[in-house]
Design a protein around this motif. Structure first.
Motif, PDB file in Angstrom:
ATOM      1  N   ARG A 116       7.902   6.950  49.696  1.00 19.14           N
ATOM      2  CA  ARG A 116       6.746   6.073  49.521  1.00 19.14           C
ATOM      3  C   ARG A 116       6.997   5.202  48.304  1.00 19.14           C
ATOM      4  O   ARG A 116       7.584   5.650  47.329  1.00 19.14           O
ATOM      5  CB  ARG A 116       5.479   6.880  49.273  1.00 19.14           C
ATOM      6  CG  ARG A 116       4.926   7.494  50.486  1.00 19.14           C
ATOM      7  CD  ARG A 116       3.651   8.233  50.095  1.00 19.14           C
ATOM      8  NE  ARG A 116       3.096   8.825  51.275  1.00 19.14           N
ATOM      9  CZ  ARG A 116       1.857   8.629  51.679  1.00 19.14           C
ATOM     10  NH1 ARG A 116       1.050   7.894  50.970  1.00 19.14           N
ATOM     11  NH2 ARG A 116       1.438   9.188  52.776  1.00 19.14           N
ATOM     12  N   GLY A 117       6.561   3.993  48.385  1.00 21.94           N
ATOM     13  CA  GLY A 117       6.732   3.098  47.248  1.00 21.94           C
ATOM     14  C   GLY A 117       8.037   2.329  47.275  1.00 21.94           C
ATOM     15  O   GLY A 117       8.302   1.553  46.359  1.00 21.94           O
ATOM     16  N   THR A 118       8.874   2.564  48.292  1.00 18.17           N
ATOM     17  CA  THR A 118      10.081   1.754  48.408  1.00 18.17           C
ATOM     18  C   THR A 118       9.634   0.313  48.628  1.00 18.17           C
ATOM     19  O   THR A 118       8.738   0.052  49.426  1.00 18.17           O
ATOM     20  CB  THR A 118      10.961   2.229  49.585  1.00 18.17           C
ATOM     21  OG1 THR A 118      11.318   3.596  49.376  1.00 18.17           O
ATOM     22  CG2 THR A 118      12.228   1.398  49.710  1.00 18.17           C
ATOM     23  N   ALA A 119      10.235  -0.604  47.914  1.00 20.79           N
ATOM     24  CA  ALA A 119       9.843  -2.017  48.004  1.00 20.79           C
ATOM     25  C   ALA A 119       9.896  -2.483  49.455  1.00 20.79           C
ATOM     26  O   ALA A 119      10.859  -2.167  50.176  1.00 20.79           O
ATOM     27  CB  ALA A 119      10.765  -2.868  47.145  1.00 20.79           C
ATOM     28  N   PRO A 120       8.880  -3.224  49.902  1.00 20.56           N
ATOM     29  CA  PRO A 120       8.863  -3.715  51.287  1.00 20.56           C
ATOM     30  C   PRO A 120      10.116  -4.522  51.648  1.00 20.56           C
ATOM     31  O   PRO A 120      10.613  -4.420  52.766  1.00 20.56           O
ATOM     32  CB  PRO A 120       7.612  -4.585  51.363  1.00 20.56           C
ATOM     33  CG  PRO A 120       6.726  -4.061  50.299  1.00 20.56           C
ATOM     34  CD  PRO A 120       7.642  -3.573  49.206  1.00 20.56           C
ATOM     35  N   SER A 121      10.638  -5.282  50.696  1.00 25.59           N
ATOM     36  CA  SER A 121      11.853  -6.054  50.994  1.00 25.59           C
ATOM     37  C   SER A 121      13.035  -5.128  51.273  1.00 25.59           C
ATOM     38  O   SER A 121      13.850  -5.394  52.151  1.00 25.59           O
ATOM     39  CB  SER A 121      12.186  -7.002  49.848  1.00 25.59           C
ATOM     40  OG  SER A 121      12.394  -6.282  48.650  1.00 25.59           O
ATOM     41  N   ARG A 122      13.113  -4.012  50.539  1.00 25.84           N
ATOM     42  CA  ARG A 122      14.191  -3.038  50.776  1.00 25.84           C
ATOM     43  C   ARG A 122      13.998  -2.325  52.103  1.00 25.84           C
ATOM     44  O   ARG A 122      14.919  -2.183  52.891  1.00 25.84           O
ATOM     45  CB  ARG A 122      14.239  -2.000  49.654  1.00 25.84           C
ATOM     46  CG  ARG A 122      14.679  -2.561  48.345  1.00 25.84           C
ATOM     47  CD  ARG A 122      16.005  -1.960  47.923  1.00 25.84           C
ATOM     48  NE  ARG A 122      16.543  -2.719  46.822  1.00 25.84           N
ATOM     49  CZ  ARG A 122      16.500  -2.358  45.560  1.00 25.84           C
ATOM     50  NH1 ARG A 122      15.940  -1.228  45.230  1.00 25.84           N
ATOM     51  NH2 ARG A 122      17.031  -3.110  44.640  1.00 25.84           N
ATOM     52  N   SER A 123      12.769  -1.848  52.347  1.00 24.67           N
ATOM     53  CA  SER A 123      12.494  -1.153  53.602  1.00 24.67           C
ATOM     54  C   SER A 123      12.681  -2.085  54.787  1.00 24.67           C
ATOM     55  O   SER A 123      13.265  -1.693  55.808  1.00 24.67           O
ATOM     56  CB  SER A 123      11.057  -0.619  53.614  1.00 24.67           C
ATOM     57  OG  SER A 123      10.874   0.319  52.608  1.00 24.67           O
ATOM     58  N   GLY A 124      12.199  -3.305  54.655  1.00 18.10           N
ATOM     59  CA  GLY A 124      12.345  -4.280  55.739  1.00 18.10           C
ATOM     60  C   GLY A 124      13.806  -4.549  56.053  1.00 18.10           C
ATOM     61  O   GLY A 124      14.207  -4.587  57.221  1.00 18.10           O
TER      62      GLY A 124
END
Length: 173
Positions: A116-124
């Motif tokens: 949780r909290g992984t940056a959306p740009s990284r997860s995306g």
């Protein structure tokens, strides 16, 4: 540092900034901030090595990056890197994708759990790479599902990312 020697092997002008950065980081005192920077350089070098087709070098850098992980590093976000285990995991999937080895990439996802909290740009980007992996693996349904997940997490990144367009064109073809 091993990184400098390995990166010099890369036959690309993209490696020059990594070489310069690693030289300066070697001058920095040891500690979590310098380790985060070294780890990120290893991950960038892994992608560059994969893009020129050097499998051995590409696979060695994420392992070297793991050695740079320090407790609390990802939360502290030294130099804006957010370097930590999640970032290394994302790159462990990205490297075989860049090497056009979808099966290895898909296999590696079994051990990846983005916190949780992984940056959306990284997860995306992870889900974009996973979509490419599924496409290379030959599973169009999972490729499309991964693109939908990327879009849910990071809609703007997914909309404008060139690799998404290439993946969609391949799926349509």
């Amino acid at each position: 540092m091993v990184l400098i020697t390995d990166v010099r092997r890369l036959a690309s002008s993209r490696a020059a900034p990594i070489n310069r950065a690693s030289t300066f980081i070697d001058l920095a005192p040891s500690g979590a901030p310098a380790s985060a920077a070294r780890g990120v350089l290893h991950l960038r070098a892994a992608i560059l090595a994969a893009r020129i087709g050097d499998t051995e070098l590409a696979d060695s850098h994420p392992s070297a990056a793991v050695e740079q992980i320090r407790p609390g590093q990802e939360r502290a976000n030294y130099y804006g890197t957010k370097f930590g285990a999640a970032n290394v995991g994302i790159h462990r999937v990205a490297v075989p994708v860049e090497l056009s080895d979808g099966t290895t990439a898909v296999t590696r996802t079994a051990t990846i759990r983005l916190p949780r909290g992984t940056a959306p740009s990284r997860s995306g980007h992870y889900w974009i790479d996973l979509s490419r992996a599924w496409l290379l693996h030959g599973d169009h349904r999972h490729a499309l599902d991964s693109l939908h997940e990327a879009r849910r997490i990071a809609p703007q990144l997914t909309r404008y990312h060139p690799q998404v367009r290439e993946t969609v064109y391949a799926l349509l073809d």
